[in-house]
Design a protein around this motif. Structure first.
Motif, PDB file in Angstrom:
ATOM      1  N   ALA A   1      23.703  20.678  45.991  1.00  0.00           N
ATOM      2  CA  ALA A   1      24.662  21.299  46.892  1.00  0.00           C
ATOM      3  C   ALA A   1      25.796  20.342  47.224  1.00  0.00           C
ATOM      4  O   ALA A   1      26.971  20.750  47.291  1.00  0.00           O
ATOM      5  CB  ALA A   1      23.952  21.741  48.175  1.00  0.00           C
ATOM      6  N   GLY A   2      25.455  19.066  47.419  1.00  0.00           N
ATOM      7  CA  GLY A   2      26.528  18.098  47.686  1.00  0.00           C
ATOM      8  C   GLY A   2      27.488  17.974  46.520  1.00  0.00           C
ATOM      9  O   GLY A   2      28.723  17.920  46.716  1.00  0.00           O
ATOM     10  N   ALA A   3      26.951  17.930  45.301  1.00  0.00           N
ATOM     11  CA  ALA A   3      27.819  17.837  44.127  1.00  0.00           C
ATOM     12  C   ALA A   3      28.680  19.084  43.985  1.00  0.00           C
ATOM     13  O   ALA A   3      29.883  18.993  43.669  1.00  0.00           O
ATOM     14  CB  ALA A   3      26.974  17.637  42.870  1.00  0.00           C
ATOM     15  N   ALA A   4      28.099  20.268  44.240  1.00  0.00           N
ATOM     16  CA  ALA A   4      28.875  21.501  44.122  1.00  0.00           C
ATOM     17  C   ALA A   4      29.991  21.559  45.158  1.00  0.00           C
ATOM     18  O   ALA A   4      31.120  21.978  44.858  1.00  0.00           O
ATOM     19  CB  ALA A   4      27.950  22.706  44.268  1.00  0.00           C
ATOM     20  N   LEU A   5      29.722  21.146  46.385  1.00  0.00           N
ATOM     21  CA  LEU A   5      30.759  21.156  47.422  1.00  0.00           C
ATOM     22  C   LEU A   5      31.854  20.139  47.110  1.00  0.00           C
ATOM     23  O   LEU A   5      33.056  20.399  47.341  1.00  0.00           O
ATOM     24  CB  LEU A   5      30.127  20.853  48.781  1.00  0.00           C
ATOM     25  N   LEU A   6      31.465  18.972  46.577  1.00  0.00           N
ATOM     26  CA  LEU A   6      32.476  17.991  46.173  1.00  0.00           C
ATOM     27  C   LEU A   6      33.365  18.547  45.062  1.00  0.00           C
ATOM     28  O   LEU A   6      34.596  18.367  45.060  1.00  0.00           O
ATOM     29  CB  LEU A   6      31.806  16.696  45.714  1.00  0.00           C
ATOM     30  N   GLY A   7      32.722  19.227  44.095  1.00  0.00           N
ATOM     31  CA  GLY A   7      33.511  19.832  43.028  1.00  0.00           C
ATOM     32  C   GLY A   7      34.448  20.905  43.551  1.00  0.00           C
ATOM     33  O   GLY A   7      35.616  20.995  43.119  1.00  0.00           O
ATOM     34  N   LEU A   8      33.962  21.745  44.481  1.00  0.00           N
ATOM     35  CA  LEU A   8      34.824  22.766  45.082  1.00  0.00           C
ATOM     36  C   LEU A   8      35.979  22.133  45.845  1.00  0.00           C
ATOM     37  O   LEU A   8      37.128  22.622  45.805  1.00  0.00           O
ATOM     38  CB  LEU A   8      34.001  23.629  46.043  1.00  0.00           C
ATOM     39  N   LEU A   9      35.678  21.051  46.548  1.00  0.00           N
ATOM     40  CA  LEU A   9      36.727  20.370  47.303  1.00  0.00           C
ATOM     41  C   LEU A   9      37.812  19.826  46.370  1.00  0.00           C
ATOM     42  O   LEU A   9      39.014  19.901  46.671  1.00  0.00           O
ATOM     43  CB  LEU A   9      36.110  19.235  48.123  1.00  0.00           C
ATOM     44  N   ALA A  10      37.397  19.297  45.226  1.00  0.00           N
ATOM     45  CA  ALA A  10      38.374  18.796  44.256  1.00  0.00           C
ATOM     46  C   ALA A  10      39.132  19.943  43.598  1.00  0.00           C
ATOM     47  O   ALA A  10      40.310  19.801  43.265  1.00  0.00           O
ATOM     48  CB  ALA A  10      37.660  17.962  43.194  1.00  0.00           C
TER      49      ALA A  10
ATOM     50  N   GLY B   1      48.618  31.788  44.581  1.00  0.00           N
ATOM     51  CA  GLY B   1      48.912  30.686  43.673  1.00  0.00           C
ATOM     52  C   GLY B   1      47.704  30.006  43.084  1.00  0.00           C
ATOM     53  O   GLY B   1      47.843  29.061  42.286  1.00  0.00           O
ATOM     54  N   LEU B   2      46.514  30.450  43.423  1.00  0.00           N
ATOM     55  CA  LEU B   2      45.308  29.855  42.844  1.00  0.00           C
ATOM     56  C   LEU B   2      45.114  30.406  41.442  1.00  0.00           C
ATOM     57  O   LEU B   2      45.240  31.614  41.211  1.00  0.00           O
ATOM     58  CB  LEU B   2      44.090  30.179  43.720  1.00  0.00           C
ATOM     59  N   SER B   3      44.817  29.563  40.519  1.00  0.00           N
ATOM     60  CA  SER B   3      44.686  29.997  39.135  1.00  0.00           C
ATOM     61  C   SER B   3      43.413  30.805  38.931  1.00  0.00           C
ATOM     62  O   SER B   3      42.435  30.689  39.684  1.00  0.00           O
ATOM     63  CB  SER B   3      44.682  28.791  38.199  1.00  0.00           C
ATOM     64  N   THR B   4      43.418  31.598  37.879  1.00  0.00           N
ATOM     65  CA  THR B   4      42.228  32.382  37.536  1.00  0.00           C
ATOM     66  C   THR B   4      41.055  31.470  37.202  1.00  0.00           C
ATOM     67  O   THR B   4      39.900  31.736  37.565  1.00  0.00           O
ATOM     68  CB  THR B   4      42.532  33.290  36.345  1.00  0.00           C
ATOM     69  N   GLY B   5      41.347  30.392  36.510  1.00  0.00           N
ATOM     70  CA  GLY B   5      40.296  29.442  36.169  1.00  0.00           C
ATOM     71  C   GLY B   5      39.668  28.815  37.405  1.00  0.00           C
ATOM     72  O   GLY B   5      38.454  28.587  37.443  1.00  0.00           O
ATOM     73  N   ALA B   6      40.498  28.548  38.447  1.00  0.00           N
ATOM     74  CA  ALA B   6      39.965  27.958  39.672  1.00  0.00           C
ATOM     75  C   ALA B   6      39.020  28.936  40.382  1.00  0.00           C
ATOM     76  O   ALA B   6      37.965  28.542  40.887  1.00  0.00           O
ATOM     77  CB  ALA B   6      41.103  27.550  40.606  1.00  0.00           C
ATOM     78  N   VAL B   7      39.388  30.233  40.402  1.00  0.00           N
ATOM     79  CA  VAL B   7      38.500  31.223  41.022  1.00  0.00           C
ATOM     80  C   VAL B   7      37.187  31.318  40.248  1.00  0.00           C
ATOM     81  O   VAL B   7      36.108  31.362  40.827  1.00  0.00           O
ATOM     82  CB  VAL B   7      39.198  32.593  41.079  1.00  0.00           C
ATOM     83  N   LEU B   8      37.302  31.342  38.916  1.00  0.00           N
ATOM     84  CA  LEU B   8      36.097  31.406  38.102  1.00  0.00           C
ATOM     85  C   LEU B   8      35.256  30.141  38.271  1.00  0.00           C
ATOM     86  O   LEU B   8      34.021  30.199  38.356  1.00  0.00           O
ATOM     87  CB  LEU B   8      36.478  31.592  36.632  1.00  0.00           C
ATOM     88  N   GLY B   9      35.914  28.983  38.346  1.00  0.00           N
ATOM     89  CA  GLY B   9      35.189  27.733  38.568  1.00  0.00           C
ATOM     90  C   GLY B   9      34.468  27.726  39.906  1.00  0.00           C
ATOM     91  O   GLY B   9      33.334  27.214  40.022  1.00  0.00           O
ATOM     92  N   ALA B  10      35.118  28.299  40.943  1.00  0.00           N
ATOM     93  CA  ALA B  10      34.466  28.377  42.252  1.00  0.00           C
ATOM     94  C   ALA B  10      33.216  29.243  42.176  1.00  0.00           C
ATOM     95  O   ALA B  10      32.176  28.915  42.766  1.00  0.00           O
ATOM     96  CB  ALA B  10      35.443  28.931  43.286  1.00  0.00           C
ATOM     97  N   LEU B  11      33.311  30.363  41.445  1.00  0.00           N
ATOM     98  CA  LEU B  11      32.126  31.204  41.263  1.00  0.00           C
ATOM     99  C   LEU B  11      31.025  30.456  40.526  1.00  0.00           C
ATOM    100  O   LEU B  11      29.832  30.630  40.815  1.00  0.00           O
ATOM    101  CB  LEU B  11      32.502  32.482  40.504  1.00  0.00           C
ATOM    102  N   VAL B  12      31.399  29.622  39.552  1.00  0.00           N
ATOM    103  CA  VAL B  12      30.406  28.822  38.845  1.00  0.00           C
ATOM    104  C   VAL B  12      29.707  27.864  39.811  1.00  0.00           C
ATOM    105  O   VAL B  12      28.477  27.713  39.789  1.00  0.00           O
ATOM    106  CB  VAL B  12      31.063  28.046  37.685  1.00  0.00           C
ATOM    107  N   TYR B  13      30.477  27.210  40.672  1.00  0.00           N
ATOM    108  CA  TYR B  13      29.874  26.297  41.640  1.00  0.00           C
ATOM    109  C   TYR B  13      28.892  27.024  42.564  1.00  0.00           C
ATOM    110  O   TYR B  13      27.810  26.513  42.881  1.00  0.00           O
ATOM    111  CB  TYR B  13      30.963  25.627  42.488  1.00  0.00           C
TER     112      TYR B  13
END
Length: 595
Positions: A146-155, A270-282
């Motif tokens: 969970a910590g790694a996923a939140l760090l990735g989302l934050l980045a 302005g959020l990219s489609t890839g960023a939304v998909l990446g957030a869902l992955v996290y």
């Protein structure tokens, strides 16, 4: 022992293995690489590769994710190896604690073997071992994943990290608030299971008393109540699973719904489609599985761990160098000492007990509390009561096998405390329920306590106790006997003749004839009653009480003593034991022509 005791024990086990935990944490960091990089790499693969028409670039980013997954998988094996270095020593410590406590309780003064220690060693310790390992694994996994996923989302997108963290914290808060109730219900389920086992074991061990007293319906009803209580506790635990589902819904699925519903708006901002998909992955591959694992692990195995470890800590305290002082406020002896005392004669009585208190453990309920009893020389006393009431404990105290917590025991004026075993053996002989017969000649077994007894004396004892048919079947007094080839009743008869020949003036029969048929039992008891000296019979059949001059009955908190007819008037417990024998003479005595 409370939940704080479980926490203290757990933290002590973890602190003692800091190096192993450090290795576990290091490999957990490597294992969490896919959770840290997964969303970012997927976002880059979509935005800079597939949506930009650069298919090879997209595959390259996904290849990086595959490498991270392989590295994490390799680290997982090291995680389990490091986990063993944390869990197995803790399991060994608990096993040693259970064994030490069982041996200490069995060998201490007043102790006795505890069969429940086998269940603690073979079942409860293994439950703690497995659940402790599972807890370390899931809590570690949640923290790192969970910590790694939140760090990735934050980045990837800081606003998305905040939107996901809020429902995650809410789900964890709901779960944490429900944990005390879950622990309480889990403890109730374990307690109900132990009470059912104890009730069933008592019913089986005391089946002779149950049948003799006609108490089958009451005993079955008692066991049935324990079964019903256990079933109710199991159903309550099952209902508690709904709270875990609520926690998972809030912390795991609500962020997914938020991201899916807000995706069009996020893209317009302005959020990219890839960023939304990446957030869902996290969320779906990192946070959600980690939350599910920790909720199910702590809510299932964690509760079993806390309750089972608590039971081990309660039932297996560290042995103390000396017993604790007796608890204040023991069971009062009552204003009238007469029920368990007699007027002293000029000569020392055969048995004199004064202010006797005994309990199994410093905090246990007293088996005897401020108990006094005098048995005159030549008297025949029967001791009766339900199984577990303290009859055998009293026999062991009188025989000097265990010391009382307080009070004194005198045999023929000699204090039992401090008297050497050899001197005690000249004062009394105790015949337990499990008779000891050694390999060798029958005559050697019978003369074991009186080697100087001549052939005529031995033959007279054999005839007096009705053992002649057994001696003939075995081939005479010179015959070599194998204890394993004798039945339980035959071994008891050999032990009875041996005690009859013993020169000790006091004989204590602790259910020593329970495997004999009623007629032979009556023969044995009548022979001992005619023998010079004093007889105490711990009885398993009410007929033994009708043959005695006085009867001691364990009636609730205060034992009572009196004649058979007297106790029928005074003691409800005795009337219940007598049951349908109240107005019927024992059939064995009728057969022997003694009534």
């Amino acid at each position: 022992m409370s939940r704080s005791g479980v926490r203290v024990t757990t933290w002590a086990a973890l602190r003692a293995r800091r190096r192993a935990l450090g290795r576990l944490a290091a490999w957990s960091v490597v294992e969490s690489l896919p959770a840290l990089l997964g969303g970012l790499l997927v976002a880059r693969a979509v935005d800079r590769g597939f949506l930009a028409g650069q298919f090879a670039t997209g595959l390259t980013w996904l290849g990086g994710l595959a490498v991270a997954v392989l590295v994490g998988a390799a680290a997982t094996g090291r995680v389990y190896r490091s986990l063993g270095a944390v869990v197995e020593p803790f399991r060994d410590e608990l096993a040693a604690r259970v064994v030490d406590a069982a041996l200490h309780d069995a060998t201490r003064a007043g102790g006795r073997p505890d069969s429940a220690a086998v269940a603690r060693l073979t079942h409860q310790v293994e439950v703690v071992r497995d659940t402790f390992g599972g807890l370390v694994l899931v809590v570690r996994g949640f923290l790192f994943t969970a910590g790694a996923a939140l760090l990735g989302l934050l980045a990837l997108a800081p606003p998305l990290a905040a939107a996901v963290a809020v429902p995650l914290v809410a789900g964890l808060a709901v779960f944490g608030a429900a944990l005390p109730a879950m622990v309480a219900h889990q403890r109730a389920q374990v307690t109900a299971g132990e009470e059912l086992g104890r009730s069933a074991a008592s019913a089986l061990a005391g089946h002779r008393d149950v049948v003799a007293c006609g108490a089958q319906d009451r005993v079955v009803a008692g066991v049935d109540r324990r079964v019903t209580a256990l079933a109710g506790a199991e159903r309550t635990l099952a209902r508690m699973a709904a709270l875990r589902s609520l926690s998972l819904g809030l912390g795991g699925w609500l962020p997914v719904a938020v991201l899916v519903l807000a995706a069009p708006w996020l893209v317009r901002q302005g959020l990219s489609t890839g960023a939304v998909l990446g957030a869902l992955v996290y969320v779906t591959t990192g946070l959600q599985p980690a939350l599910h694992a920790v909720v199910q692990g702590v809510g299932g195995g964690g509760l079993r761990y806390a309750v089972t470890l608590d039971r081990i800590l309660r039932t297996c305290p560290l042995p103390r160098s000396a017993p604790a002082p007796p608890a204040a406020g023991g069971t009062p002896a009552g204003p009238d000492p007469a029920p368990c005392s007699a007027v002293d004669a000029a000569a020392p009585p055969a048995i004199r007990l004064r202010g006797l208190t005994f309990r199994y453990g410093p905090h246990a309920r007293p088996v005897l509390a401020d108990f006094s009893l005098t048995v005159a020389t030549g008297e025949h006393l029967a001791v009766v009561g339900p199984s577990g009431a303290g009859k055998s404990t009293l026999a062991a105290l009188v025989a000097g096998l265990v010391p009382p917590e307080s009070g004194t025991v005198h045999l023929a004026g000699v204090p039992v405390a401090g008297t050497p075993p050899g001197a005690l053996a000249r004062l009394r002989v105790l015949v337990p329920q499990e008779a000891y017969v050694r390999s060798g000649s029958l005559a050697g077994n019978l003369r074991y306590l009186h080697p100087e007894a001549d052939q005529a004396t031995v033959a007279a004892a054999v005839d007096a106790l009705g053992a002649r048919p057994l001696v003939t079947r075995l081939g005479g007094l010179a015959a070599h006997i194998d204890p394993g080839a004798l039945s339980a009743g035959e071994r008891q008869l050999v032990a009875a003749v041996r005690a009859y020949l013993a020169p000790a003036p006091l004989v204590i029969l602790d259910e020593a004839t329970c495997h004999l048929d009623p007629t032979l039992e009556a023969t044995v008891e009548h022979a001992f009653a005619r023998r010079p000296g004093t007889l105490v019979v711990v009885a398993h059949r009410i007929s033994s009480a009708t043959r005695a001059r006085r009867v001691l009955v364990f009636d609730g908190d205060r034992p009572l003593v009196g004649s058979h007819d007297d106790l029928l008037r005074r003691s409800p417990a005795y009337r219940e034991l007598v049951g349908h024998w109240e107005d019927v003479a024992p059939a064995a005595d009728v057969a022997l022509g003694r009534v």
